[in-house]
Design a protein around this motif. Structure first.
Motif, short mmCIF file in Angstrom:
data_model
loop_
_atom_site.label_atom_id
_atom_site.label_comp_id
_atom_site.label_asym_id
_atom_site.label_seq_id
_atom_site.Cartn_x
_atom_site.Cartn_y
_atom_site.Cartn_z
N GLY A 199 0.81 -1.22 0.00
CA GLY A 199 0.00 0.00 0.00
C GLY A 199 0.84 1.27 0.00
O GLY A 199 0.40 2.30 0.50
N LEU A 200 2.05 1.19 -0.57
CA LEU A 200 2.93 2.36 -0.60
C LEU A 200 2.27 3.53 -1.32
O LEU A 200 2.33 4.68 -0.86
CB LEU A 200 4.25 1.99 -1.28
N GLU A 201 1.62 3.25 -2.43
CA GLU A 201 0.96 4.31 -3.19
C GLU A 201 -0.17 4.94 -2.37
O GLU A 201 -0.40 6.16 -2.44
CB GLU A 201 0.40 3.74 -4.51
N TYR A 202 -0.87 4.12 -1.62
CA TYR A 202 -1.95 4.61 -0.76
C TYR A 202 -1.40 5.55 0.31
O TYR A 202 -1.98 6.61 0.59
CB TYR A 202 -2.64 3.40 -0.13
N LEU A 203 -0.28 5.18 0.91
CA LEU A 203 0.35 6.03 1.93
C LEU A 203 0.80 7.36 1.32
O LEU A 203 0.66 8.42 1.95
CB LEU A 203 1.55 5.31 2.55
N ILE A 204 1.32 7.32 0.11
CA ILE A 204 1.79 8.54 -0.55
C ILE A 204 0.62 9.47 -0.86
O ILE A 204 0.70 10.69 -0.66
CB ILE A 204 2.57 8.19 -1.84
N ILE A 205 -0.49 8.90 -1.34
CA ILE A 205 -1.68 9.71 -1.65
C ILE A 205 -2.22 10.38 -0.40
O ILE A 205 -2.59 11.55 -0.40
CB ILE A 205 -2.77 8.83 -2.30
N GLU A 206 -2.26 9.64 0.71
CA GLU A 206 -2.84 10.16 1.94
C GLU A 206 -1.90 11.13 2.67
O GLU A 206 -2.35 11.91 3.52
CB GLU A 206 -3.20 9.01 2.88
N ASN A 207 -0.63 11.06 2.38
CA ASN A 207 0.34 11.94 3.05
C ASN A 207 1.05 12.77 1.98
O ASN A 207 0.51 13.71 1.46
CB ASN A 207 1.33 11.11 3.86
N SER A 208 2.24 12.41 1.68
CA SER A 208 3.01 12.98 0.57
C SER A 208 4.20 12.06 0.38
O SER A 208 4.56 11.28 1.27
CB SER A 208 3.48 14.40 0.89
N PHE A 209 4.83 12.16 -0.78
CA PHE A 209 5.98 11.29 -1.01
C PHE A 209 7.09 11.59 -0.01
O PHE A 209 7.75 10.68 0.50
CB PHE A 209 6.51 11.47 -2.44
N ASP A 210 7.32 12.86 0.29
CA ASP A 210 8.40 13.25 1.20
C ASP A 210 8.21 12.62 2.58
O ASP A 210 9.16 12.10 3.18
CB ASP A 210 8.48 14.76 1.32
N ARG A 211 6.98 12.69 3.11
CA ARG A 211 6.72 12.13 4.44
C ARG A 211 6.92 10.62 4.45
O ARG A 211 7.51 10.06 5.37
CB ARG A 211 5.30 12.46 4.88
#
Length: 258
Positions: A199-211
């Motif tokens: 779910g890496l893409e899901y985490l990036i969408i919900e936060n940001s790539f940097d975080r």
């Protein structure tokens, strides 16, 4: 003497209420972007306690009316009731994972490489994860719920990445700090450990790539220190060229045996 004692009682009571107000406000800030229902309840509790504080100040200043006494008592009662309700709701949705010691002479099915490795998304990854998790302290953090992993034969604890509230062993995708805390808690154990994250893409969408990138680098450092292999599933086509380049420069790709 009676007036002095009464003054101390008012002062102590006021400081206690003020401390509860500050603590509740800090808790309110810590639930930013998560537990939305609880945040609304906390706002009401803060307002009730704030009214109580104003009433206490007025009473201590000698302004004594029935309305002030009523507001003070009502503020404390409503605030306390809502705090108990919030704690109950948060408790219902907490992480209840216990990392139990493994039996002696426990056999593992695959050797690990400490650090953080990327794993390209594939239909067979589930079987690979089950093989690495068998025989060692492991944790699965996934967009797929526990039933999916149990059907594959994985016995490792599962944390579901979801915004569903009041469900056991669920982490809101925006609560990266808590996710890191739970993961490091496993790493601090003895012996080899294995962590799988999808779910890496899901985490990036919900936060940001940097975080998310900062989270992964932190987990990598802890993994190297604590003999842990962290495997993160990713889909290259969902990332920008810059994001993919940063990931590949920092983390090696896990190569499956052929």
């Amino acid at each position: 003497m009676h007036e002095i004692a009464q003054g101390f009682w008012y002062a102590g009571h006021f400081l206690l209420v003020l401390a509860i107000f500050v603590t509740l406000y800090m808790f309110y800030l810590s639930t930013k972007e998560t537990h939305k229902t609880e945040r609304h309840l906390i706002m009401i509790a803060l307002l009730a306690i704030f009214i109580d504080i104003l009433s206490e100040l007025s009473l201590s200043a000698g302004i004594t009316t029935t309305a002030l006494y009523f507001l003070s008592i009502a503020g404390e009662f409503i605030g306390a009731l809502i705090i108990l309700l919030v704690l109950f709701k948060v408790r219902r949705g907490k992480i209840e994972i216990e990392f139990k010691p493994l039996p002696p002479n426990n056999r593992v099915e695959a050797s690990i490489t400490p650090g953080l490795l990327l794993l390209k998304a594939d239909e067979t990854n589930g079987q690979l994860v089950c093989r690495f998790s068998k025989g060692r302290q492991s944790l699965i953090i996934s967009r797929k719920n526990e039933d999916y992993w149990r059907a594959l034969g994985c016995e490792a604890p599962v944390i579901w990445l979801s915004k569903v509230e009041n469900v056991r062993n669920v982490i809101n995708p925006r609560n990266l700090e808590y996710l890191a805390h739970i993961t490091v808690q496993l790493m601090n154990g003895k012996g080899e450990k294995f962590v799988f994250i999808d779910g890496l893409e899901y985490l990036i969408i919900e936060n940001s790539f940097d975080r998310v990138f900062r989270l992964l680098t932190t987990l990598k450092d802890y993994a190297l220190l604590h003999n842990t292999m962290v495997m993160v599933e990713f889909e290259p086509e969902t990332l920008s060229k810059k994001e993919l380049a940063l990931l590949l420069r920092e983390f090696p790709i896990f190569k499956k045996e052929t």
